[in-house]
Scaffold this motif. Structure first.
Motif, PDB file in Angstrom:
ATOM      1  N   VAL A 131       0.848  -1.196   0.000  1.00  0.00           N
ATOM      2  CA  VAL A 131       0.000   0.000   0.000  1.00  0.00           C
ATOM      3  C   VAL A 131       0.881   1.243   0.000  1.00  0.00           C
ATOM      4  O   VAL A 131       1.771   1.386   0.842  1.00  0.00           O
ATOM      5  CB  VAL A 131      -0.928   0.015   1.232  1.00  0.00           C
ATOM      6  CG1 VAL A 131      -1.763   1.286   1.273  1.00  0.00           C
ATOM      7  CG2 VAL A 131      -1.817  -1.227   1.234  1.00  0.00           C
ATOM      8  N   VAL A 132       0.638   2.123  -0.968  1.00  0.00           N
ATOM      9  CA  VAL A 132       1.355   3.392  -1.092  1.00  0.00           C
ATOM     10  C   VAL A 132       0.332   4.505  -0.902  1.00  0.00           C
ATOM     11  O   VAL A 132      -0.770   4.438  -1.458  1.00  0.00           O
ATOM     12  CB  VAL A 132       2.019   3.492  -2.484  1.00  0.00           C
ATOM     13  CG1 VAL A 132       2.712   4.834  -2.675  1.00  0.00           C
ATOM     14  CG2 VAL A 132       3.010   2.342  -2.695  1.00  0.00           C
ATOM     15  N   THR A 133       0.669   5.514  -0.105  1.00  0.00           N
ATOM     16  CA  THR A 133      -0.283   6.607   0.153  1.00  0.00           C
ATOM     17  C   THR A 133       0.352   7.960  -0.118  1.00  0.00           C
ATOM     18  O   THR A 133       1.569   8.115  -0.064  1.00  0.00           O
ATOM     19  CB  THR A 133      -0.768   6.590   1.621  1.00  0.00           C
ATOM     20  OG1 THR A 133       0.376   6.525   2.485  1.00  0.00           O
ATOM     21  CG2 THR A 133      -1.681   5.417   1.895  1.00  0.00           C
ATOM     22  N   THR A 134      -0.515   8.947  -0.366  1.00  0.00           N
ATOM     23  CA  THR A 134      -0.097  10.343  -0.536  1.00  0.00           C
ATOM     24  C   THR A 134      -0.795  11.174   0.551  1.00  0.00           C
ATOM     25  O   THR A 134      -1.654  10.665   1.279  1.00  0.00           O
ATOM     26  CB  THR A 134      -0.542  10.894  -1.900  1.00  0.00           C
ATOM     27  OG1 THR A 134      -1.961  11.087  -1.856  1.00  0.00           O
ATOM     28  CG2 THR A 134      -0.174   9.953  -3.032  1.00  0.00           C
ATOM     29  N   PRO A 135      -0.444  12.456   0.638  1.00  0.00           N
ATOM     30  CA  PRO A 135      -1.107  13.300   1.646  1.00  0.00           C
ATOM     31  C   PRO A 135      -2.625  13.425   1.441  1.00  0.00           C
ATOM     32  O   PRO A 135      -3.326  13.816   2.369  1.00  0.00           O
ATOM     33  CB  PRO A 135      -0.405  14.661   1.468  1.00  0.00           C
ATOM     34  CG  PRO A 135       0.954  14.308   0.949  1.00  0.00           C
ATOM     35  CD  PRO A 135       0.717  13.140   0.031  1.00  0.00           C
ATOM     36  N   ARG A 136      -3.122  13.115   0.233  1.00  0.00           N
ATOM     37  CA  ARG A 136      -4.583  13.183   0.059  1.00  0.00           C
ATOM     38  C   ARG A 136      -5.300  11.913   0.496  1.00  0.00           C
ATOM     39  O   ARG A 136      -6.539  11.864   0.478  1.00  0.00           O
ATOM     40  CB  ARG A 136      -4.902  13.443  -1.418  1.00  0.00           C
ATOM     41  CG  ARG A 136      -4.550  14.858  -1.856  1.00  0.00           C
ATOM     42  CD  ARG A 136      -5.279  15.253  -3.112  1.00  0.00           C
ATOM     43  NE  ARG A 136      -4.783  14.531  -4.291  1.00  0.00           N
ATOM     44  CZ  ARG A 136      -5.074  14.870  -5.550  1.00  0.00           C
ATOM     45  NH1 ARG A 136      -5.873  15.905  -5.787  1.00  0.00           N
ATOM     46  NH2 ARG A 136      -4.582  14.192  -6.566  1.00  0.00           N
ATOM     47  N   ALA A 137      -4.579  10.865   0.846  1.00  0.00           N
ATOM     48  CA  ALA A 137      -5.236   9.617   1.268  1.00  0.00           C
ATOM     49  C   ALA A 137      -6.057   9.855   2.542  1.00  0.00           C
ATOM     50  O   ALA A 137      -5.615  10.558   3.452  1.00  0.00           O
ATOM     51  CB  ALA A 137      -4.183   8.538   1.516  1.00  0.00           C
ATOM     52  N   ARG A 138      -7.252   9.299   2.551  1.00  0.00           N
ATOM     53  CA  ARG A 138      -8.124   9.373   3.723  1.00  0.00           C
ATOM     54  C   ARG A 138      -8.803   8.010   3.896  1.00  0.00           C
ATOM     55  O   ARG A 138      -9.238   7.422   2.893  1.00  0.00           O
ATOM     56  CB  ARG A 138      -9.224  10.428   3.553  1.00  0.00           C
ATOM     57  CG  ARG A 138      -8.753  11.847   3.561  1.00  0.00           C
ATOM     58  CD  ARG A 138      -8.271  12.298   4.936  1.00  0.00           C
ATOM     59  NE  ARG A 138      -7.836  13.690   4.903  1.00  0.00           N
ATOM     60  CZ  ARG A 138      -6.645  14.083   4.414  1.00  0.00           C
ATOM     61  NH1 ARG A 138      -5.796  13.215   3.924  1.00  0.00           N
ATOM     62  NH2 ARG A 138      -6.332  15.367   4.444  1.00  0.00           N
ATOM     63  N   PHE A 139      -8.918   7.577   5.138  1.00  0.00           N
ATOM     64  CA  PHE A 139      -9.503   6.266   5.407  1.00  0.00           C
ATOM     65  C   PHE A 139     -10.559   6.376   6.510  1.00  0.00           C
ATOM     66  O   PHE A 139     -10.455   7.213   7.399  1.00  0.00           O
ATOM     67  CB  PHE A 139      -8.418   5.283   5.868  1.00  0.00           C
ATOM     68  CG  PHE A 139      -7.300   5.102   4.883  1.00  0.00           C
ATOM     69  CD1 PHE A 139      -7.422   4.201   3.840  1.00  0.00           C
ATOM     70  CD2 PHE A 139      -6.125   5.844   4.992  1.00  0.00           C
ATOM     71  CE1 PHE A 139      -6.392   4.038   2.919  1.00  0.00           C
ATOM     72  CE2 PHE A 139      -5.085   5.680   4.079  1.00  0.00           C
ATOM     73  CZ  PHE A 139      -5.223   4.773   3.038  1.00  0.00           C
ATOM     74  N   ALA A 140     -11.550   5.488   6.456  1.00  0.00           N
ATOM     75  CA  ALA A 140     -12.488   5.356   7.579  1.00  0.00           C
ATOM     76  C   ALA A 140     -13.282   4.072   7.400  1.00  0.00           C
ATOM     77  O   ALA A 140     -13.562   3.655   6.270  1.00  0.00           O
ATOM     78  CB  ALA A 140     -13.442   6.545   7.661  1.00  0.00           C
ATOM     79  N   LEU A 141     -13.578   3.437   8.526  1.00  0.00           N
ATOM     80  CA  LEU A 141     -14.581   2.372   8.558  1.00  0.00           C
ATOM     81  C   LEU A 141     -15.854   3.036   9.041  1.00  0.00           C
ATOM     82  O   LEU A 141     -16.150   3.051  10.234  1.00  0.00           O
ATOM     83  CB  LEU A 141     -14.146   1.253   9.515  1.00  0.00           C
ATOM     84  CG  LEU A 141     -13.143   0.251   8.952  1.00  0.00           C
ATOM     85  CD1 LEU A 141     -12.687  -0.703  10.047  1.00  0.00           C
ATOM     86  CD2 LEU A 141     -13.775  -0.536   7.800  1.00  0.00           C
ATOM     87  N   SER A 142     -16.595   3.606   8.126  1.00  0.00           N
ATOM     88  CA  SER A 142     -17.699   4.494   8.506  1.00  0.00           C
ATOM     89  C   SER A 142     -19.043   3.786   8.617  1.00  0.00           C
ATOM     90  O   SER A 142     -20.043   4.425   8.945  1.00  0.00           O
ATOM     91  CB  SER A 142     -17.802   5.611   7.456  1.00  0.00           C
ATOM     92  OG  SER A 142     -17.909   5.019   6.161  1.00  0.00           O
ATOM     93  N   GLU A 143     -19.082   2.473   8.373  1.00  0.00           N
ATOM     94  CA  GLU A 143     -20.371   1.771   8.326  1.00  0.00           C
ATOM     95  C   GLU A 143     -21.211   1.958   9.594  1.00  0.00           C
ATOM     96  O   GLU A 143     -22.423   2.185   9.518  1.00  0.00           O
ATOM     97  CB  GLU A 143     -20.155   0.274   8.094  1.00  0.00           C
ATOM     98  CG  GLU A 143     -19.781  -0.084   6.673  1.00  0.00           C
ATOM     99  CD  GLU A 143     -18.293   0.101   6.391  1.00  0.00           C
ATOM    100  OE1 GLU A 143     -17.588   0.643   7.250  1.00  0.00           O
ATOM    101  OE2 GLU A 143     -17.860  -0.299   5.300  1.00  0.00           O
ATOM    102  N   THR A 144     -20.569   1.820  10.775  1.00  0.00           N
ATOM    103  CA  THR A 144     -21.366   1.854  12.002  1.00  0.00           C
ATOM    104  C   THR A 144     -22.026   3.214  12.209  1.00  0.00           C
ATOM    105  O   THR A 144     -23.050   3.307  12.877  1.00  0.00           O
ATOM    106  CB  THR A 144     -20.510   1.496  13.233  1.00  0.00           C
ATOM    107  OG1 THR A 144     -19.377   2.366  13.273  1.00  0.00           O
ATOM    108  CG2 THR A 144     -20.044   0.046  13.151  1.00  0.00           C
ATOM    109  N   SER A 145     -21.484   4.277  11.624  1.00  0.00           N
ATOM    110  CA  SER A 145     -22.122   5.587  11.758  1.00  0.00           C
ATOM    111  C   SER A 145     -23.400   5.672  10.931  1.00  0.00           C
ATOM    112  O   SER A 145     -24.180   6.618  11.085  1.00  0.00           O
ATOM    113  CB  SER A 145     -21.143   6.705  11.376  1.00  0.00           C
ATOM    114  OG  SER A 145     -20.826   6.628  10.005  1.00  0.00           O
ATOM    115  N   LEU A 146     -23.641   4.705  10.074  1.00  0.00           N
ATOM    116  CA  LEU A 146     -24.912   4.599   9.341  1.00  0.00           C
ATOM    117  C   LEU A 146     -25.804   3.509   9.926  1.00  0.00           C
ATOM    118  O   LEU A 146     -26.821   3.152   9.326  1.00  0.00           O
ATOM    119  CB  LEU A 146     -24.642   4.277   7.862  1.00  0.00           C
ATOM    120  CG  LEU A 146     -23.867   5.319   7.065  1.00  0.00           C
ATOM    121  CD1 LEU A 146     -23.515   4.781   5.691  1.00  0.00           C
ATOM    122  CD2 LEU A 146     -24.687   6.601   6.951  1.00  0.00           C
TER     123      LEU A 146
END
Lengths: 270, 270, 270
Positions: A131-146
């Motif tokens: 996995v390669v990332t840049t400063p624009r990479a954003r992550f979340a496991l957002s399922e539970t918030s729905l």
């Protein structure tokens, strides 16, 4: 060398032993729609037994990696009758099978993340070897918030970052960037710019070029065997959990609130 | 909303969807005595099926988290006759069951560590979903330095920090602080002060507040299923190992030396 | 106290409860030759049930830890007829059994790495409880660059650094140093000099000296049980994979290229 399939939301570019797979569906922010799943399935099917493809680089474009599950598709399915062939359950299992196949794809898979990778998008990332990332990479496991659950994604997240970190991320839904991803072992190479990320991917492809293609395929399969992973039964059980959440009072409220751009009834400090 | 149980060495404070559980037994340094176990069991039992409690914050006070197993209780048990109902074996299994229940408690569990968390105290920490530490946090798997074994704690340590680090820590008994805990993935948020830790816990509770309570419970259970963890048989076997150590020449010497404030017979550079 | 075996390429030095095991076979760069395996097997056999040996320090000398499998030995075996008693398969299994035994050796094993630890040498390191490195430490899973597979090594690499990092390292064959080893959790103590490493080992031996020898042996066994590791069947299957790679077109080309000091036919950017 196999000919590449015709795809609708994936751009494919073959360069020698490399296959660049670029998700390009701006209308859904590269969501895992039925079309995206079909395109990814086609690419994996055609390359699986082709040892002339030695690396697959999965990426997004224009600052978007993948926004996750296709909520509108799931809603349309949820509106349909339940039953033996519940369309939500079927589609959810299909996503799980895709992740399972990507995870075990016999060539090296690099995820190059230059934008949000949310929910199922984070699942795709966790199935990559590198996995390669840049400063624009954003992550979340957002399922539970729905009011939903990251059921099909969970095995790949746990295998990539461990159970302890997976618990924390899934149960808080917290968003985090590439630097935080590197700190928890999700990003192998966090780069200061897209150019740096491109150069890093090229260096990795040169390393992979020194490895025997058949030896790499044998070794990748062996690593899964060693780790004692067998997920087949889990795909159905994960779909059970997701579907039940989607049809629960909480899931219905969560999705309604999302569509109405308001907080769900349960929101507020725990 | 369920009413809270009466407890003797735990202070309980309910604030909306949050339950603060404060260990307060200065005479034993919050050891896992029969009283402490009974209090923790009561809190877990009454909250388990109550989705209005969405986060449980476990903490100590006055710079002490939990000193670990209650050695005097174990010694009293060891003095009793062995047999089908060996009291040491029973009490050890009871500790294992408590850790198992805490680990799988359906709401989010935050351990806020502002002082020593030794042996079984480290076990409690490893069962939390999120760990916050201050500069006063101190950790050790000190059992082997008494000729004993961290048997019931081992599964939770391995799941939290991995087998490799668990081997190193258990076999050296080394003490380490919150910064070192962060480096090995035991502390998720190492804070520079108790005030910073309090603010961090509040931020985490706000994150948890955005997650559906039922979705979180489903997700937490799913993560354990995915990780393939099934510990029930291990609790008895861990108690076998602990009890055998306690009754061995080495265990008797280790505890005698501890009580007489002298090094055990085996001490000296390996 | 058991008397030490006579060894040919290992130097043994007993100091109280410590056993220093120094690999010293400059002609093979401490490769895992039949002689090296026999010496290591003898040391493990004689110390296994001796609780007066409480720590075993495995090290190389003159800036070399272990160059890995003994390729010339494997080639000689590969030239022989295959069959029920394929010598390559037998020798590969023997290496796997040695790693398995080292990994579960009942005393604390420290690997002190001051030079290259490649392929099987990295396997030895992953079987230690504690890893200390110097600036001269170098690591690589280089098998796939020869068209081979790190089959016997894989379980120990996965257990030490996790599946995700193992995938990346095995499928790129990348070389890395002690600082990078510390970043991925392979090195527990990366030291700025050999003197610092020696002092670190002494400090660790003092820590181990405070732990009960029997308690440590019980605890180490328990940690493996907890982690649910059972590898016996894997040793044969790993030998199957390795032998098949060695006899494949790719393996033959990889080794021929290595001996002729030229790139193999597949080399070039992936």
């Amino acid at each position: 060398m196999t000919s590449l399939p015709t795809t609708r939301v994936l751009q494919l570019k073959r360069e020698g032993a490399q296959l660049f797979v670029t998700m390009n569906d701006p209308t859904t922010r590269n969501a895992l729609s039925a079309t995206m799943l079909a395109d990814l399935e086609a690419v994996l099917a055609v390359t699986r037994d082709d040892r002339t493809v030695r690396a697959l680089v999965l990426q997004g474009r224009d600052g978007m990696f993948c926004a996750g599950g296709h909520l509108k598709g799931a809603l349309a399915g949820a509106a349909a009758a339940t039953g033996a062939a519940d369309p939500v359950h079927e589609e959810n299992q299909r996503g799980g099978r895709l992740l399972h196949q990507l995870n075990r794809h016999p060539m090296v898979v690099i995820a190059s993340v230059d934008g949000p990778a949310i929910g199922g998008g984070l699942g795709l990332v966790c199935c990559a070897d590198i996995v390669v990332t840049t400063p624009r990479a954003r992550f979340a496991l957002s399922e539970t918030s729905l009011g939903l659950t990251p059921a099909q994604i969970a095995p790949f997240v746990v295998n990539r970052i461990g159970l302890a970190t997976a618990r924390r991320l899934a149960l808080t839904g917290a968003r985090f960037d590439g630097a935080a991803a590197a700190a928890i072992g999700l990003s192998d190479h966090h780069c200061e710019s897209p150019e740096h990320a491109t150069a890093t991917v090229e260096r990795l492809l040169a390393d992979i070029g020194r490895c025997g293609p058949h030896a790499n395929a044998v070794t990748k399969a062996l690593l899964f065997e060693v780790a004692g992973i067998d997920r087949d039964d889990l795909i159905r059980r994960a779909a059970d959990a997701f579907t039940a959440c989607l049809r629960s009072d909480e899931g219905r409220e969560g999705i309604a609130a999302f569509l109405e751009k308001r907080p769900p009834s349960w929101a507020g400090a725990a």
